[in-house]
Design an enzyme around this catalytic site. Structure first.
Site, PDB file in Angstrom:
ATOM      1  N   ASP A   1       0.833  -1.193   0.000  1.00 45.80           N
ATOM      2  CA  ASP A   1       0.000   0.000   0.000  1.00 45.80           C
ATOM      3  C   ASP A   1       0.877   1.256   0.000  1.00 45.80           C
ATOM      4  OD1 ASP A   1       0.964   0.439   2.592  1.00 45.80           O
ATOM      5  OD2 ASP A   1      -0.737  -0.542   3.528  1.00 45.80           O
TER       6      ASP A   1
ATOM      7  N   TRP B   1     -10.508 -28.800  -4.349  1.00 38.63           N
ATOM      8  CA  TRP B   1     -11.853 -29.135  -3.862  1.00 38.63           C
ATOM      9  C   TRP B   1     -12.815 -29.420  -5.016  1.00 38.63           C
ATOM     10  CZ3 TRP B   1     -11.352 -30.642   0.783  1.00 38.63           C
ATOM     11  CH2 TRP B   1     -10.488 -29.998   1.666  1.00 38.63           C
TER      12      TRP B   1
ATOM     13  N   PRO C   1     -15.374 -22.576   3.716  1.00 39.53           N
ATOM     14  CA  PRO C   1     -15.599 -21.159   4.029  1.00 39.53           C
ATOM     15  C   PRO C   1     -15.287 -20.837   5.498  1.00 39.53           C
ATOM     16  CG  PRO C   1     -17.435 -22.036   2.776  1.00 39.53           C
ATOM     17  CD  PRO C   1     -16.565 -23.206   3.156  1.00 39.53           C
TER      18      PRO C   1
ATOM     19  N   LYS D   1     -18.201 -30.645  12.231  1.00 45.25           N
ATOM     20  CA  LYS D   1     -18.381 -29.967  10.940  1.00 45.25           C
ATOM     21  C   LYS D   1     -17.371 -28.837  10.745  1.00 45.25           C
ATOM     22  CE  LYS D   1     -23.278 -30.454   9.841  1.00 45.25           C
ATOM     23  NZ  LYS D   1     -24.441 -29.642   9.436  1.00 45.25           N
TER      24      LYS D   1
END
Lengths: 137, 137, 137, 137
Positions: free
Chosen positions: A17, A47, A60, A90
């Site tokens: 930046d 995936w 995610p 999970k």
């Protein structure tokens, strides 16, 4: 203890930046690439071509917690050291440590859910198969 | 209580990943834009032209903690609601809540340090002037 | 004939869009990284530490012309083959060919100007020193 | 003559590079957003929910040609003026002019193909329906 994968990163001009240092969301981007690399380096395909889990779109993020200790700039080579702190049904907790020459620059802990998205259906999380956890551990 | 600024965001096609949802580092990118917007909407100039603090490069991140509650996709309009939870001597805690139609999608808490970078010198943090804190509160 | 440098690229999940293919501005980003790599691989330091040209910020683009022939997706390894087509006084034409397994996916031609930005002054282009051109050719 | 849509852009800190100016692939990113905006501002839904063309993923690029005339920096507001130069059977030529206060900073011409991607099939281009062309002209 978890397997640790090491993913090399070269810092590019466009990653930095106006302060001349890495714009911080790029660290998150590299951690995501390192998360994929962790699974790939254990022999898994990307995936989108994982036959055992049709329509898998990866893992995610549910939560990230990242500390930035030292800046980096372009022309430098970094390493992302990735491991799994914990497996749940999970969800799993992945840790990324970004180093330059052995010095820790940035550390992130991510909570990720394994998800599928069949055509025309919404994204949904699924239980992490035992074979997947065992194969990458 | 802190002032709350509201920064609109339009989700673009290129912000989304192969799962069709926002690639998560973009949420961090929008929170950074919303951090600048928080100060600008109080009447301050961009950091590079803030005469009272020469060579100011803004507020690099020391730490972020973000929870992702719901996905977003392209064509949607979001809002980033930004406030300051706490001011310390050289550091402040900024909170960003990203909403879609009043529903919270993502929440991030950032620790930021006010920094300058004079030519030829390294980046360094400075004390936050009272006038700056008061002007944006 | 120009020297050709080869810069490896790994396509990441986050580089791809909802169509599952690389979002095209990332090809430009990789070409920029390959432009730096072209000079680095000839033994030059990063632009910010090039002692012979103080305040050098690199080679901003004046023009790009890019053709996209085939898509790419994540998990693939690409190569960017970079050369210089032509040197002018302040400007050079750089060519990048992005290949996957020998197949051309994307080709870009860039017009770049060597620039400096002394503190407090605007960006300006300078003549390309002979030693720089010779060293990388 | 083509309809012209105007898409506002705010330049963010993270869009700029160590030279303090917009990193050029972001101009391509904004042109892509402006391409979507061109169709949306004519009343069309996002491509993923365009019922008349199932599995539409939008208009991938075949070619871009961009000239960068003046730099921009953060805190500035730009406008992208978008139109269509030419419609062919499967392809159209879109032009984007990026302005700041009426001054042209950057101009890009894109060749785009209308594409669909049914589940499990590769990406393919389709003929542009008359109604689509007429609705946005």
């Amino acid at each position: 203890m978890s397997r640790v994968s090491i993913c090399p990163v070269e810092v590019h001009f466009g990653d930095c930046d106006p302060a001349g240092i890495v714009f911080f969301p790029n660290f998150s981007r590299w951690m995501d690439a390192a998360s994929h690399h962790f699974f790939r380096s254990a022999g898994l395909p990307p995936w989108h071509s994982l036959a055992e889990i049709p329509h898998c779109i990866g893992n995610p993020l549910l939560e990230i917690h990242t500390r930035f200790l030292m800046p980096a700039t372009y022309g430098e080579r970094l390493e992302v050291h990735t491991s799994v702190d914990e497996w749940r049904r999970k969800v799993f907790i992945q840790r990324h440590r970004i180093l330059r020459g052995g010095v820790l620059l940035c550390e992130g802990v991510e909570t990720r859910a394994l998800c599928v998205k069949p055509p025309g259906e919404p994204l949904k999380s699924i239980a992490i198969p035992d074979w997947l956890r065992e194969r990458v551990s």
